[in-house]
Motif scaffolding. Structure first.
Motif, PDB file in Angstrom:
ATOM      1  N   PHE A 186      -0.303  -2.439  -4.699  1.00 17.07           N
ATOM      2  CA  PHE A 186      -1.517  -3.236  -4.545  1.00 17.07           C
ATOM      3  C   PHE A 186      -2.699  -2.340  -4.162  1.00 17.07           C
ATOM      4  O   PHE A 186      -3.785  -2.466  -4.703  1.00 17.07           O
ATOM      5  N   ALA A 187      -2.467  -1.422  -3.237  1.00 18.88           N
ATOM      6  CA  ALA A 187      -3.543  -0.547  -2.779  1.00 18.88           C
ATOM      7  C   ALA A 187      -3.013   0.869  -2.578  1.00 18.88           C
ATOM      8  O   ALA A 187      -1.814   1.055  -2.320  1.00 18.88           O
ATOM      9  N   ALA A 188      -3.897   1.840  -2.722  1.00 22.75           N
ATOM     10  CA  ALA A 188      -3.501   3.246  -2.611  1.00 22.75           C
ATOM     11  C   ALA A 188      -4.501   4.004  -1.756  1.00 22.75           C
ATOM     12  O   ALA A 188      -5.711   3.854  -1.945  1.00 22.75           O
ATOM     13  N   VAL A 189      -3.986   4.813  -0.837  1.00 25.45           N
ATOM     14  CA  VAL A 189      -4.854   5.600   0.044  1.00 25.45           C
ATOM     15  C   VAL A 189      -4.491   7.082  -0.050  1.00 25.45           C
ATOM     16  O   VAL A 189      -3.675   7.580   0.726  1.00 25.45           O
ATOM     17  N   PRO A 190      -5.057   7.787  -1.029  1.00 29.50           N
ATOM     18  CA  PRO A 190      -4.821   9.229  -1.126  1.00 29.50           C
ATOM     19  C   PRO A 190      -5.815   9.967  -0.227  1.00 29.50           C
ATOM     20  O   PRO A 190      -7.017   9.811  -0.372  1.00 29.50           O
ATOM     21  N   ILE A 191      -5.288  10.767   0.676  1.00 24.11           N
ATOM     22  CA  ILE A 191      -6.130  11.413   1.689  1.00 24.11           C
ATOM     23  C   ILE A 191      -6.072  12.931   1.528  1.00 24.11           C
ATOM     24  O   ILE A 191      -4.979  13.495   1.363  1.00 24.11           O
ATOM     25  N   ALA A 192      -7.224  13.573   1.633  1.00 26.63           N
ATOM     26  CA  ALA A 192      -7.305  15.040   1.611  1.00 26.63           C
ATOM     27  C   ALA A 192      -6.397  15.621   0.536  1.00 26.63           C
ATOM     28  O   ALA A 192      -5.511  16.428   0.803  1.00 26.63           O
TER      29      ALA A 192
ATOM     30  N   ARG B 179      -6.276  -0.997  -5.888  1.00 21.32           N
ATOM     31  CA  ARG B 179      -7.483  -0.767  -5.073  1.00 21.32           C
ATOM     32  C   ARG B 179      -7.320   0.559  -4.345  1.00 21.32           C
ATOM     33  O   ARG B 179      -6.343   0.757  -3.629  1.00 21.32           O
ATOM     34  N   PHE B 180      -8.289   1.449  -4.500  1.00 22.92           N
ATOM     35  CA  PHE B 180      -8.182   2.792  -3.934  1.00 22.92           C
ATOM     36  C   PHE B 180      -9.105   2.980  -2.737  1.00 22.92           C
ATOM     37  O   PHE B 180     -10.201   2.437  -2.707  1.00 22.92           O
ATOM     38  N   CYS B 181      -8.631   3.771  -1.793  1.00 16.01           N
ATOM     39  CA  CYS B 181      -9.516   4.264  -0.730  1.00 16.01           C
ATOM     40  C   CYS B 181      -9.214   5.746  -0.545  1.00 16.01           C
ATOM     41  O   CYS B 181      -8.113   6.117  -0.138  1.00 16.01           O
ATOM     42  N   LEU B 182     -10.187   6.588  -0.880  1.00 19.41           N
ATOM     43  CA  LEU B 182     -10.002   8.028  -0.730  1.00 19.41           C
ATOM     44  C   LEU B 182     -10.757   8.523   0.497  1.00 19.41           C
ATOM     45  O   LEU B 182     -11.833   8.016   0.809  1.00 19.41           O
ATOM     46  N   ALA B 183     -10.179   9.508   1.152  1.00 26.19           N
ATOM     47  CA  ALA B 183     -10.869  10.125   2.278  1.00 26.19           C
ATOM     48  C   ALA B 183     -10.689  11.636   2.189  1.00 26.19           C
ATOM     49  O   ALA B 183      -9.611  12.125   1.830  1.00 26.19           O
ATOM     50  N   SER B 184     -11.769  12.348   2.480  1.00 23.28           N
ATOM     51  CA  SER B 184     -11.686  13.811   2.543  1.00 23.28           C
ATOM     52  C   SER B 184     -12.344  14.266   3.837  1.00 23.28           C
ATOM     53  O   SER B 184     -12.975  13.467   4.519  1.00 23.28           O
ATOM     54  N   PHE B 185     -12.183  15.537   4.154  1.00 18.87           N
ATOM     55  CA  PHE B 185     -12.726  16.064   5.406  1.00 18.87           C
ATOM     56  C   PHE B 185     -13.649  17.243   5.107  1.00 18.87           C
ATOM     57  O   PHE B 185     -13.286  18.126   4.331  1.00 18.87           O
ATOM     58  N   SER B 186     -14.813  17.231   5.753  1.00 17.87           N
ATOM     59  CA  SER B 186     -15.883  18.154   5.353  1.00 17.87           C
ATOM     60  C   SER B 186     -15.484  19.627   5.448  1.00 17.87           C
ATOM     61  O   SER B 186     -15.948  20.434   4.663  1.00 17.87           O
ATOM     62  N   SER B 187     -14.622  19.989   6.395  1.00 13.04           N
ATOM     63  CA  SER B 187     -14.283  21.406   6.565  1.00 13.04           C
ATOM     64  C   SER B 187     -12.947  21.772   5.906  1.00 13.04           C
ATOM     65  O   SER B 187     -12.437  22.869   6.108  1.00 13.04           O
ATOM     66  N   ASP B 188     -12.393  20.863   5.121  1.00 16.29           N
ATOM     67  CA  ASP B 188     -11.119  21.125   4.421  1.00 16.29           C
ATOM     68  C   ASP B 188     -11.409  21.981   3.191  1.00 16.29           C
ATOM     69  O   ASP B 188     -12.045  21.522   2.246  1.00 16.29           O
TER      70      ASP B 188
ATOM     71  N   CYS C 261       0.837  -1.202   0.000  1.00 17.29           N
ATOM     72  CA  CYS C 261       0.000   0.000   0.000  1.00 17.29           C
ATOM     73  C   CYS C 261       0.870   1.249   0.000  1.00 17.29           C
ATOM     74  O   CYS C 261       1.992   1.237   0.500  1.00 17.29           O
ATOM     75  N   VAL C 262       0.351   2.308  -0.593  1.00 21.50           N
ATOM     76  CA  VAL C 262       0.967   3.627  -0.497  1.00 21.50           C
ATOM     77  C   VAL C 262      -0.065   4.540   0.153  1.00 21.50           C
ATOM     78  O   VAL C 262      -1.215   4.579  -0.280  1.00 21.50           O
ATOM     79  N   VAL C 263       0.335   5.238   1.199  1.00 26.47           N
ATOM     80  CA  VAL C 263      -0.587   6.078   1.976  1.00 26.47           C
ATOM     81  C   VAL C 263      -0.002   7.476   2.124  1.00 26.47           C
ATOM     82  O   VAL C 263       1.196   7.619   2.393  1.00 26.47           O
ATOM     83  N   GLY C 264      -0.844   8.487   1.984  1.00 26.12           N
ATOM     84  CA  GLY C 264      -0.359   9.834   2.231  1.00 26.12           C
ATOM     85  C   GLY C 264      -1.480  10.855   2.165  1.00 26.12           C
ATOM     86  O   GLY C 264      -2.500  10.623   1.512  1.00 26.12           O
ATOM     87  N   GLY C 265      -1.290  11.971   2.865  1.00 25.62           N
ATOM     88  CA  GLY C 265      -2.280  13.042   2.854  1.00 25.62           C
ATOM     89  C   GLY C 265      -1.710  14.297   2.244  1.00 25.62           C
ATOM     90  O   GLY C 265      -0.503  14.522   2.262  1.00 25.62           O
TER      91      GLY C 265
END
Lengths: 409, 203
Positions: free
Chosen positions: A190-196, A333-342, A167-171
């Motif tokens: 294999f998997a990627a987690v791009p955050i904010a 395989r992707f998992c994205l996350a964002s934050f409502s007040s960003d 996995c590669v993870v970062g914000g």
């Protein structure tokens, strides 16, 4: 990026100009010289060989080297993810998410994080000595891009003998690198987690960066970028850049909750330009603390790398094409996350990436986390966010055949 | 194995093992979870509520927060073997468009709909003169998210108009028992809901 606000906050300080540069100290962690035999070609066309990448690892690589997680740090981050920072003495920047028993579980995964190319905490950057001249690079350092940073990370991963990252993870800027990893090396992730984050830096974000850069370059101590040679430090400029940027990491609600219009150690306003308000004092503190650990030219280069980032442009103008390597749907395989007040990297930016991934029917999860903490939320205590990351990694580990724990907790 | 709603069980029976499935309005992911374990499907979901999405992703399911009416259009044609819509068609602003999109991006679509022609519903309206409130559709008229009710016959007529083929039909009663495998006037009276396996005209 946030500092505790309860502690008394010193005013903006200017240490003696002959003080030690941030990394003249011996840094903990590991370091490797890459592209020694064959130089690496940057997006600008410049070739760079034998550069240094400082990195840190946590946990143990398993026998078939399938449990490696690459963490990509943000603009002013570094590779000290879960350990005391060697300059500031503060805890690691992502101890909320990474560590034994945490969502990115170092009992289970082998975590790698490297200081970006162009950085100032051990990897080759503008403050280092150019072997050709024997003097610091300064502005003669080649402009690097997010793609170049990831290229260097790929060399590091190969150096470690890892063929495919779990996995590669970062914000934030780390999220840009995650996207770049998935697009440039789909078979190695294999998997990627791009955050904010975003697939391109918006005009508004470029504008904020430009304010920061102009603040640095307007500081007479910047000396056209030659401050190291001339024994000065553009601390006032770098501090202003940090203050402006810091506002973008928070939200109106978070600022109001933390400070309101409260006065700093006084009962009434002073009818002057001292830091009357707590929020002013806080920002000055943030600026002063930042110049202790960061190089001004590095700040110019790394903000520039973010500005240049545009995945769609690199894929012929259509973002979905970036996720269709060789005409086939990306296997990542992707998992994205964002934050409502960003408002720096708003949810709409993440959603645009989700839509592009849907257009190629890629495997994607996406969650917007409700919070008033702004962009910084990805570094803070957000239990729902952490549950999501934990669940996503668990699901991926099952598919990757990593379900057996290395040791019981 | 987790226990799932009656209509979801019937939907699951219509899904071939090892297929690619998109569950539209997947809620807490019960069906997706069931399908991925019982039938080894490659499952994805779209869910409007953030709570649902968080639960799904935290359980390792691939689910995005999104609105079927705006987000289905992104998917390429034939991206999935099955696109599933359980008990949600009546809550769509444009149910016909949603049905069309489902049949475009899925080789098959599976839809379950509550039957407004069910005898208890008809009786309530006739005897009390008020909008029916039933066990399964327990909302008052002013609070219901269900804005496009239809009878099973209405649904069948719509599929005919759209050139959609109904390949399988299951009509179930209040206890969740299958009362009929085909649509009929009687089924429209005795069935509380219907589950349909659909194939679009392009499929």
């Amino acid at each position: 990026m946030s500092a505790p606000t309860s502690a008394p906050q010193p005013p903006l300080v200017t240490p003696a100009p002959d003080g030690p540069a941030p990394n003249d100290q011996v840094m903990p962690g590991k370091c490797v010289r890459l592209a020694v035999d064959r130089p690496m070609r940057l997006d600008s066309g410049v070739e760079i060989g034998g550069f240094q990448i400082a990195y840190q690892t946590y946990g143990t690589l398993n026998a078939d080297k399938s449990n490696a997680i690459m963490i990509c740090h943000a603009l002013t981050g570094d590779h000290f993810v879960v350990e005391k920072h060697p300059v500031t003495g503060k805890p690691g920047w992502w101890e909320m998410l990474v560590g034994p028993g945490k969502p990115v579980d170092t009992d289970r995964y082998f975590v790698i994080c490297s200081n970006v190319l162009g950085g100032c905490l051990g990897s080759t950057g503008p403050k280092d000595i150019d072997p050709a001249t024997g003097q610091p690079y300064g502005l003669s350092f080649p402009v690097v891009t997010i793609g170049d940073m990831v290229r260097a990370q790929k060399l590091l991963v190969e150096h470690l003998g890892i063929e495919k990252l779990f996995c590669v993870v970062g914000g934030s800027m780390g999220g840009m690198q995650v996207l770049q990893w998935a697009v440039a090396y789909p078979e190695s992730v294999f998997a990627a987690v791009p955050i904010a984050t975003a697939a391109r830096h918006s005009a508004q974000n470029i504008a904020f960066h430009e304010v920061g850069r102009q603040a640095i370059m307007a500081d007479p101590n910047w000396r056209g970028g030659n401050y190291l040679l001339e024994g000065t430090k553009p601390e006032a400029g770098l501090a202003v850049a940090r203050m402006a940027a810091h506002i973008t990491y928070l939200s109106e609600a978070a600022l109001h909750r933390k400070f309101g219009r409260n006065l700093q150690d006084r009962k009434a306003v002073t009818y002057g330009f001292d830091a009357d308000f707590q929020v002013e004092s806080y920002l000055r503190y943030q600026g002063a603390a930042f110049v202790e650990r960061f190089d001004a030219n590095s700040y110019l280069y790394i903000t520039r790398a973010m500005d240049y980032f545009d995945l769609a442009a690199d894929a012929g103008g259509t973002l979905a094409n970036a996720f269709r390597p060789g005409g086939k749907t990306t296997p990542v395989r992707f998992c994205l996350a964002s934050f409502s007040s960003d408002w720096l990297f708003p949810t709409s930016e993440s959603r645009a990436i989700v839509h592009a991934l849907n257009a190629v029917a890629a495997n994607v999860s996406f969650v917007e986390i409700e919070t008033d903490k702004g962009h910084d939320a990805f570094l803070l205590d957000e239990p729902e966010f952490h549950q999501v990351i934990h669940g996503f990694l668990e699901g991926c580990a099952e598919h990757r055949g990593l379900s057996v724990r290395r040791r019981a907790r | 194995m987790v226990d799932i709603r009656d209509d979801l069980k019937l939907i699951a029976e219509m899904v071939e093992p090892n297929s690619r499935v998109l569950d539209v309005g997947c809620g807490d992911g019960a069906l997706l979870d069931y399908l991925s374990h019982a039938k080894n499907v490659d499952g994805r979901g779209i869910e409007l509520s953030m709570d649902g999405v968080r639960q799904c992703v935290a359980h390792g399911l691939s689910v995005i927060q999104g609105d079927a009416e705006t987000d289905l259009k992104d998917y390429p044609a034939g991206a999935f073997d099955y696109v599933i819509l359980g008990q949600t068609l009546q809550a769509m602003r444009q149910p016909r468009d949603v049905l069309q999109m489902m049949c475009r991006i899925g080789r098959r679509a599976i839809v379950s709909v509550p039957n407004f022609g069910y005898w208890r519903v008809r009786l309530q309206l006739m005897l009390t003169g008020r909008m029916p409130v039933t066990e399964k559709l327990g909302y008052q008229w002013w609070e219901t998210p269900n804005i496009h009710f239809c009878t099973l016959r209405d649904f069948v007529v719509l599929t005919e108009e759209m050139g959609i083929t109904i390949e399988q039909t299951r009509i179930i009663d209040r206890a969740g028992r299958v009362t009929s495998h085909a649509h009929s006037g009687l089924a429209n009276l005795l069935g509380e809901q219907g589950v349909f396996l659909l194939r679009g005209n392009g499929g």
